[in-house]
Design an enzyme around this catalytic site. Structure first.
Site, PDB file in Angstrom:
ATOM      1  N   LYS A   1       0.412  -1.194   0.154  1.00  0.00           N
ATOM      2  CA  LYS A   1      -0.303   0.150   0.365  1.00  0.00           C
ATOM      3  C   LYS A   1       0.550   0.979  -0.413  1.00  0.00           C
ATOM      4  O   LYS A   1       0.544   2.509  -0.760  1.00  0.00           O
ATOM      5  CB  LYS A   1      -1.121  -0.295   0.982  1.00  0.00           C
ATOM      6  CG  LYS A   1      -2.296   0.776   1.204  1.00  0.00           C
ATOM      7  CD  LYS A   1      -3.022   0.656   2.595  1.00  0.00           C
ATOM      8  CE  LYS A   1      -3.833  -0.577   2.111  1.00  0.00           C
ATOM      9  NZ  LYS A   1      -4.301  -0.863   3.670  1.00  0.00           N
TER      10      LYS A   1
ATOM     11  N   ARG B   1      -3.494   3.083   8.237  1.00  0.00           N
ATOM     12  CA  ARG B   1      -3.864   1.824   8.006  1.00  0.00           C
ATOM     13  C   ARG B   1      -2.839   0.572   7.686  1.00  0.00           C
ATOM     14  O   ARG B   1      -1.323   1.658   7.570  1.00  0.00           O
ATOM     15  CB  ARG B   1      -3.834   2.000   6.664  1.00  0.00           C
ATOM     16  CG  ARG B   1      -5.563   2.650   5.851  1.00  0.00           C
ATOM     17  CD  ARG B   1      -5.771   2.193   4.461  1.00  0.00           C
ATOM     18  NE  ARG B   1      -7.074   3.149   4.567  1.00  0.00           N
ATOM     19  CZ  ARG B   1      -7.393   4.282   3.598  1.00  0.00           C
ATOM     20  NH1 ARG B   1      -6.719   5.404   4.354  1.00  0.00           N
ATOM     21  NH2 ARG B   1      -8.721   4.664   3.620  1.00  0.00           N
TER      22      ARG B   1
ATOM     23  N   GLY C   1      -6.732 -10.055   8.006  1.00  0.00           N
ATOM     24  CA  GLY C   1      -6.688 -11.018   9.208  1.00  0.00           C
ATOM     25  C   GLY C   1      -5.837  -9.888  10.080  1.00  0.00           C
ATOM     26  O   GLY C   1      -6.189  -9.475  11.427  1.00  0.00           O
TER      27      GLY C   1
ATOM     28  N   MET D   1      -5.017  -5.746  11.717  1.00  0.00           N
ATOM     29  CA  MET D   1      -6.180  -3.709  11.893  1.00  0.00           C
ATOM     30  C   MET D   1      -5.842  -3.731  10.708  1.00  0.00           C
ATOM     31  O   MET D   1      -4.708  -3.685   9.773  1.00  0.00           O
ATOM     32  CB  MET D   1      -4.750  -3.579  12.976  1.00  0.00           C
ATOM     33  CG  MET D   1      -6.017  -2.476  13.588  1.00  0.00           C
ATOM     34  SD  MET D   1      -5.287  -0.680  14.706  1.00  0.00           S
ATOM     35  CE  MET D   1      -4.723  -0.118  13.069  1.00  0.00           C
TER      36      MET D   1
ATOM     37  N   ARG E   1      -3.801  -0.830  -6.161  1.00  0.00           N
ATOM     38  CA  ARG E   1      -2.861  -2.198  -6.326  1.00  0.00           C
ATOM     39  C   ARG E   1      -3.216  -3.190  -7.498  1.00  0.00           C
ATOM     40  O   ARG E   1      -4.365  -3.109  -7.993  1.00  0.00           O
ATOM     41  CB  ARG E   1      -3.163  -2.998  -5.282  1.00  0.00           C
ATOM     42  CG  ARG E   1      -4.139  -3.564  -4.640  1.00  0.00           C
ATOM     43  CD  ARG E   1      -4.334  -3.967  -3.111  1.00  0.00           C
ATOM     44  NE  ARG E   1      -6.431  -4.583  -2.666  1.00  0.00           N
ATOM     45  CZ  ARG E   1      -6.509  -4.621  -1.849  1.00  0.00           C
ATOM     46  NH1 ARG E   1      -6.010  -4.885  -0.856  1.00  0.00           N
ATOM     47  NH2 ARG E   1      -7.747  -4.666  -1.493  1.00  0.00           N
TER      48      ARG E   1
ATOM     49  N   HIS F   1     -15.139  -8.882   2.861  1.00  0.00           N
ATOM     50  CA  HIS F   1     -14.634 -10.016   3.615  1.00  0.00           C
ATOM     51  C   HIS F   1     -14.648 -11.396   2.604  1.00  0.00           C
ATOM     52  O   HIS F   1     -13.769 -11.885   1.996  1.00  0.00           O
ATOM     53  CB  HIS F   1     -14.883  -9.914   4.994  1.00  0.00           C
ATOM     54  CG  HIS F   1     -13.820 -10.797   5.742  1.00  0.00           C
ATOM     55  ND1 HIS F   1     -13.993 -11.868   5.889  1.00  0.00           N
ATOM     56  CD2 HIS F   1     -12.194 -10.850   5.652  1.00  0.00           C
ATOM     57  CE1 HIS F   1     -13.046 -12.577   6.258  1.00  0.00           C
ATOM     58  NE2 HIS F   1     -12.181 -12.327   6.555  1.00  0.00           N
TER      59      HIS F   1
ATOM     60  N   SER G   1      14.216 -40.402  -7.956  1.00  0.00           N
ATOM     61  CA  SER G   1      13.486 -39.573  -7.240  1.00  0.00           C
ATOM     62  C   SER G   1      13.368 -39.501  -5.725  1.00  0.00           C
ATOM     63  O   SER G   1      13.076 -40.212  -5.072  1.00  0.00           O
ATOM     64  CB  SER G   1      11.746 -40.849  -8.256  1.00  0.00           C
ATOM     65  OG  SER G   1      11.120 -40.187  -7.773  1.00  0.00           O
TER      66      SER G   1
ATOM     67  N   CYS H   1       9.024 -37.031  -6.145  1.00  0.00           N
ATOM     68  CA  CYS H   1       7.612 -37.866  -5.901  1.00  0.00           C
ATOM     69  C   CYS H   1       6.860 -37.449  -5.053  1.00  0.00           C
ATOM     70  O   CYS H   1       6.120 -38.072  -4.592  1.00  0.00           O
ATOM     71  CB  CYS H   1       7.647 -39.218  -7.096  1.00  0.00           C
ATOM     72  SG  CYS H   1       8.371 -40.072  -5.999  1.00  0.00           S
TER      73      CYS H   1
ATOM     74  N   TYR I   1      12.553 -33.607 -13.689  1.00  0.00           N
ATOM     75  CA  TYR I   1      11.265 -33.316 -13.861  1.00  0.00           C
ATOM     76  C   TYR I   1      10.157 -32.837 -12.567  1.00  0.00           C
ATOM     77  O   TYR I   1      11.526 -33.771 -11.320  1.00  0.00           O
ATOM     78  CB  TYR I   1      10.638 -34.656 -14.358  1.00  0.00           C
ATOM     79  CG  TYR I   1      10.363 -36.009 -13.572  1.00  0.00           C
ATOM     80  CD1 TYR I   1       9.781 -36.570 -12.792  1.00  0.00           C
ATOM     81  CD2 TYR I   1      11.938 -36.656 -14.103  1.00  0.00           C
ATOM     82  CE1 TYR I   1       9.666 -37.479 -11.869  1.00  0.00           C
ATOM     83  CE2 TYR I   1      12.100 -37.539 -13.891  1.00  0.00           C
ATOM     84  CZ  TYR I   1      11.317 -38.272 -12.265  1.00  0.00           C
ATOM     85  OH  TYR I   1      11.130 -39.850 -12.195  1.00  0.00           O
TER      86      TYR I   1
END
Lengths: 876, 876
Positions: free
Chosen positions: A24, A94, A103, A105, A338, A456, A765, A832, A852
């Site tokens: 912000k 803020r 969550g 203030m 934002r 919210h 793996s 994996c 991978y």
């Protein structure tokens, strides 16, 4: 004195300073520099927050001095003074972390009001009612949010005032009523805290800043951070901004808007506003807002300026913007901008549109979609046939798309508890608040009576990809009785309803849900991801059905085919049990011979589904007692079924008992004790491959994976069995077949000695589930009990079974990849564990150079995108 | 062609070439070079053996050529020829590994005999009976040892020959009888193998060499290697030596001798010999040999020469020698010399004597005693005479050394009660658990049916120095009837048995035990060890009694004081259980308050015993369910005792159930959930220290150790509690007290992040028991079942719970030591797992620079010596 700079005026910052100023604050600075009308102010940095905690939850004198210094500069910019009887400065305070984070203030408005300045505001605005209304709101908010006094105490007093006057609405109270309410509010404050409400605005300010810092550490914020992988040591910034007023009559107003539609991605301005209201009124959902298009009629000049700035912001940030604005007596101010949250559908469309408009490159666009969001595309929709017959009983706002069906519960706790019992749950609330977060996570869908598209409930549900219908005023909820009523019909706790977050429809019955079709934007976007990424994506699949599903989602092979799942099948388990109770190798071989054709058939099905894609087959892994019952009664039944004595079977069960099954006789240890198991499985793997190749012409190269290896000789022993059996079958077949033998790295010792292991293994793996258990020294089943304490006490900030622990487990993975390559430079490396479907873990796999990742079919698209993002961020 | 040299004539080698030539071969070479009369020959190297296995159990042509080449050189040295009718060369073939190793093929004598050469030998020695006796012995030995034909078949034939002739002794058979026996032996050979006995001496030789190589891999050899930590890839050499004959009449003979008494260490020649006999006759015990002193009368010249050479060898090798010699018609030959095996008492005396005579430095002497031998000095042993007559009824694992005799009891309570009545007691259990601790303390010895070398019984018994035989599966225990049965015989409660914890033998009768004297040599020798070593030696002790014992054995502190053992005491466990079933923190604190004075008293006792030596106290470690019963019946009893409902207690028991207790809610995780436990323990530690310092004036610096840490924040959380409580008590006391907070490194993640952990930990103590479990991914309770297969298949060559796995676990230890020091250069590092009492592990700890090892009291001397040896071998 503090030499470090902890406070920045807006004009001192810019958008790149997010880590320091919060999202912000950085954007307010950026807008200031762009010449956009922003009420001026300053930001107290995230580092000040961190220091607050380091200093034992105290704001240092040095920081207070810097705040006071910034304040005087703000006073000179605004030509107003804190506490001035002539021209008082009022500010909002803020919180603003690096990433938007519910969550904490949120906002305190009108800070700076006291018995002197309220009179001045009344005089300057010529609106005593507005002044005293702002004052009483400020006292209430300060008392509640900053000092922790219960909100209800103030609301009771407000209700009493209306009652005494015999009126219904707050707006029916006049300036004098509100002035006397201020007195009563101050008494509550004094009663509760034993001291007077602070008249000194500077004192108010420091208390408010402290409250923001404190709120960083409250339980709701902690839960949110854990769910969203936000480190606890980031801290939050605090933005102190001079007030503008949207509630100064009909030439004032306030609103929120998006530059594109956050639900669909459509390229047109989307938003809501309220005339004569302060910002919180829009979000709180107390009054129902107007669509932004209405502003064009109400205040055409403001609207034109608004659109101009909105477009400027989108071009500047090259992304869809979510903006807050206020109009004070005809003058437009931007309070915040934002990058806007959006649905997965919208995210894909916006990303593709921005590329096609030449605004973004493909690489930039790839970063604009959160991989976790893709999940929502794969979430259920209603079955069309059932939907046709279903009756809409109410309609709310389509706040977060998707379909949900479940039993109604009225509190977050009830939702959570019943979800844990295995029920599908729809959470019904008047409106949600951050305290409801766990119930919201547990719910299939969320239905609220109040609040708009930006309430919210709506914001959080979209973030989670959970279906949500908001602002459904038709519902008469009785929270005490745990019922709601629509047009005379009462629905009780536990009744089924269905909600559609894409239409806002509510149905008073259960409707089957199905998985939706995927749009064309998805295909284009994922095509780019596939072009960019270096990491291959395979899937964990044990059946042809899973394999086919995964191919649809873009899987390039199977990274983990667990053979034990086949063993549990109803038609196999008798032979498996026969093998387990066998007293001699001969008996065991007899039982295994029964399993062979079935196991071969399994592999035939999988090879056919995968065509020529690579398939890694893991040999039997779980301890044998998992295949036998443990209760006497079940043992009795089974003994009868198998035609052996109870005592004999009971003795077998007892002999297989393990103190710590996780660390017991399992994995390759089984094949060391009973080589004939590995022989049978090898036979099935190779014979199936030869069969499918012959019939279908596919060029199949099976990959056989030996699990739970901790020592190279152990791997070599089992590998020798595999090679001997395989080569014999292949040579007898008179053809040639390439196959590969590799291992899981899931035991710390294997990771530590990976250079040795690689002498025998053609591929590794990483089995990061077990590797996490062994490295942390706790079992997943048992850890659930105490990990809660660990989260509460902030020892762990995320679940290491969901997100790879890069410091510990990741160190082992990195080490073994490096050691493995020193021995065998072309060794194939994959993962994996569950982590193969977690974006941050995929990024880690990319960075250590794995070939991978393998994850469940449903997570394949997520992994493809995460892999592409990893390549963009850190090309390799 | 082989370019590598695989065969060495004796004169080509020397004593430093042990790895290549084996011990025997190297010493034969050395003696040859010293000019000592040695029958000449050559050695096939250990590398040839390794190559034999690499080549798939085949001797390569190249090696055969080198053997034949060496053979021709030997023929020219000895002026004899293989197979010659004039002057035939006969040889012995013996195995010879780097270290002396029973279990392999030992010796083949008279190789080279055939139908031709036997006649020549008869003629040359003028002794046909000797020639044919040698021949029939050779055929039998070759058939048995080389070709694997049962010995019995030949012995039956020999018995028949004596029967037919009506005589009793072999010596009653004359040359003709033996000649006809040779024919019969050859028939057996042909019947069994389908081919003729090889007449070609070269063929005989290659077969014999192959047999030696093959015997390296036989089961007995493998078991021996595992027990003695000898790597499987060392291989054995083969010595081919020309024969000399001790059986050529009364001027011939053979014997073995030591330069000092191997039982006492006394400095005088000690040995036995036989006139007119071949080497094996002495060892086989068929004829009773004469003391070596008798040789002085029989052959004074030979005796003089023998003594001269023996002295020369001892001076040369600077150690007591074990020699074999043969006298052939008045000429003395040395067949072998090596450093002699000796008792612990003798080893100490010889080492001290050699230093005092100026032959060895203290550093050299330190290397002459095997640390493991010291064990025998510290434990009771059986009376030798009684032991000879006693019968072994069963065999288990030698879990804790020493000998014990007492009456059998089947429960800890019975053991305790009867011990208190003055009886000597042997506790027999299926397996022990922490609740049995008092019975275990009361017992002379412990015998368990289940569990391995690292089972609860074994670990606790070793800690207490109590004799223990574990895992004795031969016992059929009936706990209800209080009996056990072995091979049909029933032993009842109160019957006497005896057990030997050094061999695993169980005897069904009483055998007198004796306590060994510790000589002055022990004190002198261990004093030198203490001077030399850099590694400190602490002890694992939980009671003042153990602490005092350990100090007597030279412990310099306590490295591990386990507080849970105190919790299991009869007077504590009710309060512990009250704490566990507590529903609120308040209830839990009330129960802990009861424990506090008792726990404080424990620490007072330990501090007083240890005076100013450092004491490391580990906080509560085991999962809480260990303190509660698990069977319904016991739960019922306890519920009644505690005055709570059965259902309530049962629910607690169920809620504490863990799938993998090893990886469950234990260690510091308990204090994270219940900080009040750490508070109480801190209080006890600090208050006790203040109390003892005040009363005794000792300068005590308690070391508090937080177990099972995997993450630095976890340690920090618990440490903060400790520091807060401790500092408050200290500050209230108005004095000063230094204390230290550190952690166990026993979770792989702690090792991997040791640099982070060291930020909070003032010391690390490596808990290598748990670290081994987690690193290998198997629990020691469960691994016993399958590790047998691993040993059989040579995947593991030693038990990683006894000897530290340096490649895997050791890598973690080394890594954390290094990481820890980068953060905190002066961090104190120790080890407190079982490995602290294993010599090779102690050497490892020295090499990675730990400050101390900690082991059970009875292993302290062993660790002191092993630490000194490590310093001599690898000074730091």
């Amino acid at each position: 004195m503090e030499s470090k700079k902890y406070v920045y005026l807006f004009h001192e910052g810019n958008a790149t300073m997010k880590n320091l100023l919060g999202g912000k604050g950085a954007n307010l600075a950026e807008m200031t520099n762009l010449g956009i009308p922003v009420p001026q102010g300053f930001t107290v940095t995230t580092e000040a927050c961190t220091k607050y905690y380091e200093d034992g939850k105290k704001i240092s004198e040095g920081i207070i001095q810097q705040i006071n210094q910034a304040l005087s500069e703000l006073e000179s910019i605004t030509q107003k003074q804190f506490g001035s009887a002539d021209n008082p400065l009022l500010v909002s305070v803020r919180s603003g972390a690096r990433v938007s984070m519910p969550g904490m203030m949120d906002t305190i408005l009108n800070l700076g009001l006291n018995d002197t300045t309220v009179e001045t505001v009344a005089r300057l605005t010529n609106n005593p009612r507005f002044a005293y209304d702002s004052y009483r709101r400020f006292i209430q908010m300060f008392s509640d949010v900053v000092m922790g006094i219960e909100k209800r105490k103030f609301e009771d007093e407000l209700d009493k005032a209306k009652e005494d006057k015999g009126v219904k609405f707050d707006t029916d109270l006049d300036a004098n009523d509100l002035k006397s309410l201020v007195g009563k509010f101050k008494s509550i404050y004094k009663n509760e805290l034993g001291k007077d409400f602070p008249e000194d605005p500077k004192e108010q300010l420091i208390e408010a800043v402290t409250a923001v810092f404190r709120s960083w550490d409250n339980p709701r914020a902690n839960v949110y951070r854990r769910l969203n992988d936000i480190p606890g040591d980031w801290g939050t910034a605090v933005n102190v901004q001079s007030m503008v007023f949207g509630n100064m009559g009909n030439t004032s107003g306030t609103g929120v808007a998006f530059t594109r539609d956050p639900a669909t991605g459509e390229n047109k301005i989307f938003g809501e506003y309220l005339i004569n209201a302060q910002g919180e009124d829009v979000v709180a959902g107390i009054r129902t807002p107007q669509p932004i298009s209405k502003l064009e009629q109400d205040m055409p000049d403001c609207y034109r300026e608004f659109i101009e700035i909105a477009n400027k912001l989108e071009s500047h940030y090259r992304d869809m913007q979510d903006m807050e604005f206020t109009i004070e007596q005809g003058k437009l101010y931007f309070l915040q901008t934002r990058n806007g949250k959006r649905t997965a559908q919208a995210a894909l469309k916006i990303a593709v549109d921005l590329v096609q408009d030449g605004v973004l490159t493909k690489e930039e666009a790839i970063l604009k979609v959160d991989p976790k969001q893709l999940d929502t595309l794969l979430h259920p929709a209603f079955d069309v046939a059932e939907l046709k017959k279903a009756k809409v009983i109410a309609k709310g706002l389509p706040a977060s798309p998707g379909a949900a069906c479940g039993k109604v519960y009225f509190t977050a706790d009830d939702a959570k508890v019943n979800h844990e019992k295995g029920e599908k749950v729809v959470l019904v609330r008047l409106e949600t608040s951050p305290e409801d977060i766990e119930g919201m996570i547990a719910a299939e869908g969320i239905l609220t009576v109040r609040g708009g598209m930006t309430s919210h409930a709506a914001v959080v549900a979209r973030g989670m990809g959970t279906c949500c219908v908001a602002g459904c005023g038709d519902l008469n909820v009785n929270e005490k009785e745990r019922t709601f009523e629509i047009e005379g019909k009462v629905y009780r706790e536990g009744d089924y309803i269905s909600i559609d977050g894409s239409t806002g429809n509510v149905y008073g019955e259960a409707i089957k849900t199905t998985t939706p079709e995927i749009s064309g934007y998805f295909g284009i976007f994922m095509g780019w991801a596939d072009e960019i990424r270096k990491l291959k994506v395979r899937t964990n699949a044990d059946t042809p059905r899973d394999a086919e599903q995964a191919i649809k989602y873009g899987a390039e092979g199977i990274g983990l085919c667990r053979t034990e799942h086949m063993f549990f099948n109803e038609d196999r388990i008798p032979a498996v049990r026969e093998m387990i109770v066998a007293k001699t190798e001969e008996q065991r071989r007899k039982a295994l011979a029964k399993l062979l054709p079935m196991q071969r058939e399994d592999f035939v099905g999988i090879y056919e589904a995968m065509e020529e894609r690579p398939v890694t087959i893991r040999f039997l892994d779980p301890p044998l007692h998992e295949f036998l019952p443990s209760e006497d009664e079940d043992i009795k039944d089974l003994a009868q079924e198998m035609g052996i004595g109870f005592d004999e079977l009971k003795a077998t069960v007892l002999s297989l008992h393990e103190f710590n099954p996780m660390m017991g006789h399992r994995g390759c240890r089984l094949s060391v004790s009973y080589p004939e198991i590995a022989e049978m499985q090898t036979r099935a793997v190779i014979e199936a491959a030869l069969d499918v190749r012959k019939r279908k012409g596919y060029n199949i190269e099976p990959e056989i994976m030996i699990p739970l290896v901790g020592e190279v000789k152990e791997l070599k022993y089992v590998k020798n069995i595999v090679v001997q059996v395989a080569d014999e079958i292949i040579s007898k077949s008179g053809t040639n077949l390439k196959y590969h033998v590799g291992t899981m790295i899931e035991i710390p010792r294997a990771a530590l000695t990976a250079d040795e292991i690689a002498k025998e293994a053609e591929f590794f793996s990483f089995g990061t589930n077990d590797l996490t258990q062994m490295t942390f020294g706790f079992s997943r089943d048992d850890a659930a009990k105490f990990l809660k304490d660990y989260y509460d006490k902030k020892i762990y900030e995320f679940d290491p079974f969901q997100k790879l622990d890069q410091i510990g487990v990741g160190k082992l993975v990195k080490m073994s990849a490096e050691l493995g390559r020193t021995t065998r430079p072309d060794i194939k490396l994959g993962i994996c564990g569950e982590h193969g479907g977690d974006p941050s873990s995929v990024e880690f796999c990319h960075s250590v150079g794995l070939n991978y990742v393998s994850c469940s079919p449903f997570r394949v698209p997520l992994a493809r995108l995460a892999a592409a993002q990893a390549q963009v961020k850190n090309p390799r």
